[in-house]
Write a protein that holds these residues in place. Structure first.
Motif, PDB file in Angstrom:
ATOM      1  N   ASP A 158       0.843  -1.184   0.000  1.00  0.00           N
ATOM      2  CA  ASP A 158       0.000   0.000   0.000  1.00  0.00           C
ATOM      3  C   ASP A 158       0.886   1.245   0.000  1.00  0.00           C
ATOM      4  O   ASP A 158       1.636   1.491   0.949  1.00  0.00           O
ATOM      5  CB  ASP A 158      -0.885  -0.003   1.248  1.00  0.00           C
ATOM      6  CG  ASP A 158      -1.929   1.097   1.205  1.00  0.00           C
ATOM      7  OD1 ASP A 158      -1.696   2.106   0.513  1.00  0.00           O
ATOM      8  OD2 ASP A 158      -2.962   0.950   1.875  1.00  0.00           O
ATOM      9  N   HIS A 160       0.232   4.342   0.491  1.00  0.00           N
ATOM     10  CA  HIS A 160      -0.046   5.266   1.599  1.00  0.00           C
ATOM     11  C   HIS A 160       0.641   4.790   2.878  1.00  0.00           C
ATOM     12  O   HIS A 160       1.219   5.587   3.619  1.00  0.00           O
ATOM     13  CB  HIS A 160      -1.558   5.382   1.817  1.00  0.00           C
ATOM     14  CG  HIS A 160      -2.278   5.987   0.663  1.00  0.00           C
ATOM     15  ND1 HIS A 160      -2.157   7.327   0.318  1.00  0.00           N
ATOM     16  CD2 HIS A 160      -3.124   5.443  -0.253  1.00  0.00           C
ATOM     17  CE1 HIS A 160      -2.898   7.573  -0.747  1.00  0.00           C
ATOM     18  NE2 HIS A 160      -3.491   6.456  -1.117  1.00  0.00           N
ATOM     19  N   PHE A 161       0.551   3.479   3.133  1.00  0.00           N
ATOM     20  CA  PHE A 161       1.181   2.921   4.332  1.00  0.00           C
ATOM     21  C   PHE A 161       2.695   3.120   4.273  1.00  0.00           C
ATOM     22  O   PHE A 161       3.334   3.571   5.238  1.00  0.00           O
ATOM     23  CB  PHE A 161       0.835   1.435   4.436  1.00  0.00           C
ATOM     24  CG  PHE A 161       1.411   0.746   5.652  1.00  0.00           C
ATOM     25  CD1 PHE A 161       0.851   0.924   6.901  1.00  0.00           C
ATOM     26  CD2 PHE A 161       2.522  -0.072   5.530  1.00  0.00           C
ATOM     27  CE1 PHE A 161       1.377   0.296   8.020  1.00  0.00           C
ATOM     28  CE2 PHE A 161       3.068  -0.705   6.639  1.00  0.00           C
ATOM     29  CZ  PHE A 161       2.483  -0.517   7.887  1.00  0.00           C
ATOM     30  N   ASN A 164       3.606   7.001   4.486  1.00  0.00           N
ATOM     31  CA  ASN A 164       3.456   7.567   5.829  1.00  0.00           C
ATOM     32  C   ASN A 164       4.596   7.138   6.742  1.00  0.00           C
ATOM     33  O   ASN A 164       5.145   7.949   7.495  1.00  0.00           O
ATOM     34  CB  ASN A 164       2.112   7.148   6.430  1.00  0.00           C
ATOM     35  CG  ASN A 164       0.941   7.837   5.761  1.00  0.00           C
ATOM     36  OD1 ASN A 164       1.061   8.973   5.293  1.00  0.00           O
ATOM     37  ND2 ASN A 164      -0.195   7.158   5.700  1.00  0.00           N
ATOM     38  N   GLU A 254      -6.394  -1.455  13.054  1.00  0.00           N
ATOM     39  CA  GLU A 254      -6.391  -0.623  11.851  1.00  0.00           C
ATOM     40  C   GLU A 254      -7.782  -0.073  11.565  1.00  0.00           C
ATOM     41  O   GLU A 254      -7.942   1.117  11.249  1.00  0.00           O
ATOM     42  CB  GLU A 254      -5.900  -1.454  10.667  1.00  0.00           C
ATOM     43  CG  GLU A 254      -5.892  -0.713   9.338  1.00  0.00           C
ATOM     44  CD  GLU A 254      -5.552  -1.625   8.174  1.00  0.00           C
ATOM     45  OE1 GLU A 254      -4.806  -1.181   7.300  1.00  0.00           O
ATOM     46  OE2 GLU A 254      -6.027  -2.778   8.165  1.00  0.00           O
ATOM     47  N   ASN A 255      -8.812  -0.912  11.685  1.00  0.00           N
ATOM     48  CA  ASN A 255     -10.184  -0.465  11.447  1.00  0.00           C
ATOM     49  C   ASN A 255     -10.606   0.600  12.451  1.00  0.00           C
ATOM     50  O   ASN A 255     -11.300   1.564  12.103  1.00  0.00           O
ATOM     51  CB  ASN A 255     -11.141  -1.657  11.530  1.00  0.00           C
ATOM     52  CG  ASN A 255     -11.182  -2.449  10.241  1.00  0.00           C
ATOM     53  OD1 ASN A 255     -10.622  -2.039   9.233  1.00  0.00           O
ATOM     54  ND2 ASN A 255     -11.836  -3.599  10.278  1.00  0.00           N
ATOM     55  N   ILE A 257      -8.750   2.814  14.022  1.00  0.00           N
ATOM     56  CA  ILE A 257      -8.100   4.092  13.724  1.00  0.00           C
ATOM     57  C   ILE A 257      -8.607   4.663  12.402  1.00  0.00           C
ATOM     58  O   ILE A 257      -8.758   5.883  12.242  1.00  0.00           O
ATOM     59  CB  ILE A 257      -6.574   3.898  13.701  1.00  0.00           C
ATOM     60  CG1 ILE A 257      -6.084   3.598  15.125  1.00  0.00           C
ATOM     61  CG2 ILE A 257      -5.867   5.112  13.123  1.00  0.00           C
ATOM     62  CD1 ILE A 257      -4.627   3.271  15.225  1.00  0.00           C
ATOM     63  N   LYS A 258      -8.902   3.789  11.476  1.00  0.00           N
ATOM     64  CA  LYS A 258      -9.366   4.224  10.161  1.00  0.00           C
ATOM     65  C   LYS A 258     -10.699   4.960  10.240  1.00  0.00           C
ATOM     66  O   LYS A 258     -10.938   5.935   9.520  1.00  0.00           O
ATOM     67  CB  LYS A 258      -9.484   3.004   9.235  1.00  0.00           C
ATOM     68  CG  LYS A 258      -9.920   3.304   7.816  1.00  0.00           C
ATOM     69  CD  LYS A 258      -9.948   2.020   7.007  1.00  0.00           C
ATOM     70  CE  LYS A 258     -10.380   2.277   5.571  1.00  0.00           C
ATOM     71  NZ  LYS A 258     -10.403   1.021   4.766  1.00  0.00           N
ATOM     72  N   HIS A 259     -11.581   4.503  11.148  1.00  0.00           N
ATOM     73  CA  HIS A 259     -12.946   5.028  11.180  1.00  0.00           C
ATOM     74  C   HIS A 259     -13.226   5.965  12.357  1.00  0.00           C
ATOM     75  O   HIS A 259     -14.306   6.557  12.410  1.00  0.00           O
ATOM     76  CB  HIS A 259     -13.939   3.865  11.232  1.00  0.00           C
ATOM     77  CG  HIS A 259     -13.923   3.000  10.005  1.00  0.00           C
ATOM     78  ND1 HIS A 259     -14.486   3.380   8.812  1.00  0.00           N
ATOM     79  CD2 HIS A 259     -13.375   1.773   9.783  1.00  0.00           C
ATOM     80  CE1 HIS A 259     -14.303   2.426   7.906  1.00  0.00           C
ATOM     81  NE2 HIS A 259     -13.630   1.431   8.468  1.00  0.00           N
ATOM     82  N   LYS A 288     -15.066   9.866  12.346  1.00  0.00           N
ATOM     83  CA  LYS A 288     -14.354  11.000  11.770  1.00  0.00           C
ATOM     84  C   LYS A 288     -15.336  11.908  11.034  1.00  0.00           C
ATOM     85  O   LYS A 288     -16.369  11.461  10.532  1.00  0.00           O
ATOM     86  CB  LYS A 288     -13.263  10.504  10.816  1.00  0.00           C
ATOM     87  CG  LYS A 288     -12.124   9.792  11.528  1.00  0.00           C
ATOM     88  CD  LYS A 288     -11.023   9.380  10.564  1.00  0.00           C
ATOM     89  CE  LYS A 288      -9.839   8.755  11.320  1.00  0.00           C
ATOM     90  NZ  LYS A 288      -8.760   8.325  10.423  1.00  0.00           N
ATOM     91  N   VAL A 292     -14.761   7.554   6.005  1.00  0.00           N
ATOM     92  CA  VAL A 292     -13.756   6.838   5.219  1.00  0.00           C
ATOM     93  C   VAL A 292     -14.444   5.835   4.315  1.00  0.00           C
ATOM     94  O   VAL A 292     -15.318   5.080   4.762  1.00  0.00           O
ATOM     95  CB  VAL A 292     -12.764   6.108   6.147  1.00  0.00           C
ATOM     96  CG1 VAL A 292     -11.760   5.306   5.328  1.00  0.00           C
ATOM     97  CG2 VAL A 292     -12.056   7.109   7.037  1.00  0.00           C
ATOM     98  N   SER A 294     -15.105   2.568   2.673  1.00  0.00           N
ATOM     99  CA  SER A 294     -14.743   1.194   3.032  1.00  0.00           C
ATOM    100  C   SER A 294     -15.893   0.278   2.678  1.00  0.00           C
ATOM    101  O   SER A 294     -17.060   0.618   2.891  1.00  0.00           O
ATOM    102  CB  SER A 294     -14.448   1.095   4.542  1.00  0.00           C
ATOM    103  OG  SER A 294     -14.219  -0.248   4.903  1.00  0.00           O
TER     104      SER A 294
END
Length: 349
Positions: A158, A160-161, A164, A254-255, A257-259, A288, A292, A294
């Motif tokens: 990824d 982005h990963f 970052n 991960e989910n 933090i993502k949402h 957020k 996001v 998903s």
């Protein structure tokens, strides 16, 4: 003894079999013994034959496939044959024989032969169905494994990963070379875990926790104190005996933090709790401001892998106040073979 539960399709097959076979058998009994004894006889036949097939297909067959001690399997088989023969001899003797029952070895051996013929067709049908069910489960497991590997590969590549984390690393190199070296070691450790376990169905909870620790370390450098983590775990010795699907915790963290939005003044607390039967990750809901995109493939894939490999479901509790995902945990000496009860395994990884 490893007793399995029949599925709805198993029960449906048994029902269809008896709907076809019972009228024929009943008519035969009716011609020979009259209505009253024919009714009793058909009910006893259905009950005894179904019970016998259940014991063979859902008890003795899994025991043999689990590769248990041959003496144990043989002993259970002998007990089954003797008990089954006596139930057949006694039941039909009481229902249909005019003369008093007299036990002898020849009568028992004859009962073994007669009852084997009685439930043989149903037994063959059920055993055949279980075989095809196992093959279907194996194919589904392979498909889920392939999808998981693709998802992990995508995560590894990824942009982005990578961007970052490399951006964080660049800043550390400029301002804190020692910390940059530690960051690089953790980053490499995370990828070693992904590569080492990409083909594994199970890892120990201890390994999974070490992996998520590396992941959390990277997150803290990226988000600062916006997200907080708390772990409630069994004793350290237990962690090496408990098995989970690789990447479970990383996906759930991960989910989260993502949402959900984090704030250094009011961090979002993500809690990881484990026992000898289950593992759960939960946190308050703090969506957020910008939702996001998903489609939920990660959680759906994880759900399918636990269903196929563990034979159990993931529980998701989604409320206005919080979000919790609970996954099953197995002990290291027992893991799930697709289509069968838990069997002994070697250490994962």
């Amino acid at each position: 003894m490893l007793i399995q539960r029949p599925s709805r399709s198993d029960a449906f097959l048994i029902l269809v079999y008896w709907l076809l076979a019972a009228p024929i058998i009943f008519f035969s009994y009716l011609q020979q013994f009259g209505l009253e004894r024919a009714l009793a006889g058909i009910l006893y036949t259905i009950s005894l034959d179904t019970l016998s097939v259940y014991a063979l297909v859902f008890g003795l067959l899994p025991l043999a496939l689990a590769r248990r001690n041959a003496g144990v399997v043989l002993g259970v088989l002998v007990v089954f044959v003797v008990l089954d023969a006596h139930l057949y001899w006694l039941g039909y003797g009481v229902l249909f024989d005019e003369e008093p029952l007299r036990w002898n070895l020849l009568a028992v051996l004859n009962a073994v032969m007669q009852h084997t013929k009685s439930y043989g067709m149903l037994g063959v049908l059920m055993a055949g169905k279980r075989y095809f069910d196992v093959q279907k489960r194996l194919l589904q497991t392979q498909q889920a494994q392939t999808e998981s590997e693709l998802r992990n590969l995508k995560a590894q590549l990824d942009p982005h990963f990578l961007f970052n984390n490399l951006n964080v690393l660049r800043g550390l190199i400029q301002h804190d070379p020692a910390e940059a070296n530690e960051y690089l070691n953790r980053f490499a450790s995370l990828y070693r875990f992904l590569i080492r376990h990409k083909d594994d169905d199970f890892v120990t909870l201890a390994e999974e926790l070490r992996f998520v620790d590396e992941y959390v370390y990277l997150l803290r450098h990226r988000f600062g104190a916006a997200y907080a983590f708390r772990q409630t775990l069994p004793e350290a010795a237990e962690l090496d005996q408990l098995l989970v699907v690789p990447g479970t915790l990383q996906l759930l963290v991960e989910n989260a933090i993502k949402h959900n939005a984090g704030d250094e003044e009011n961090p979002l607390l993500i809690e990881i709790e484990a026992s000898d039967t289950e593992l759960n990750v939960h946190h308050p809901r703090r969506p957020k401001l910008t939702p996001v995109d998903s489609i939920g493939l990660g959680l759906a894939n994880l759900r399918e892998r636990y269903r196929l490999l563990f034979g159990q479901e993931i529980r998701v509790e989604d409320t206005a106040a919080g979000f919790r995902v609970t996954v099953p945990v197995l002990r290291q000496r027992r893991a799930w073979a697709a289509g069968s009860e838990p069997v002994a395994v070697r250490a994962a990884g």
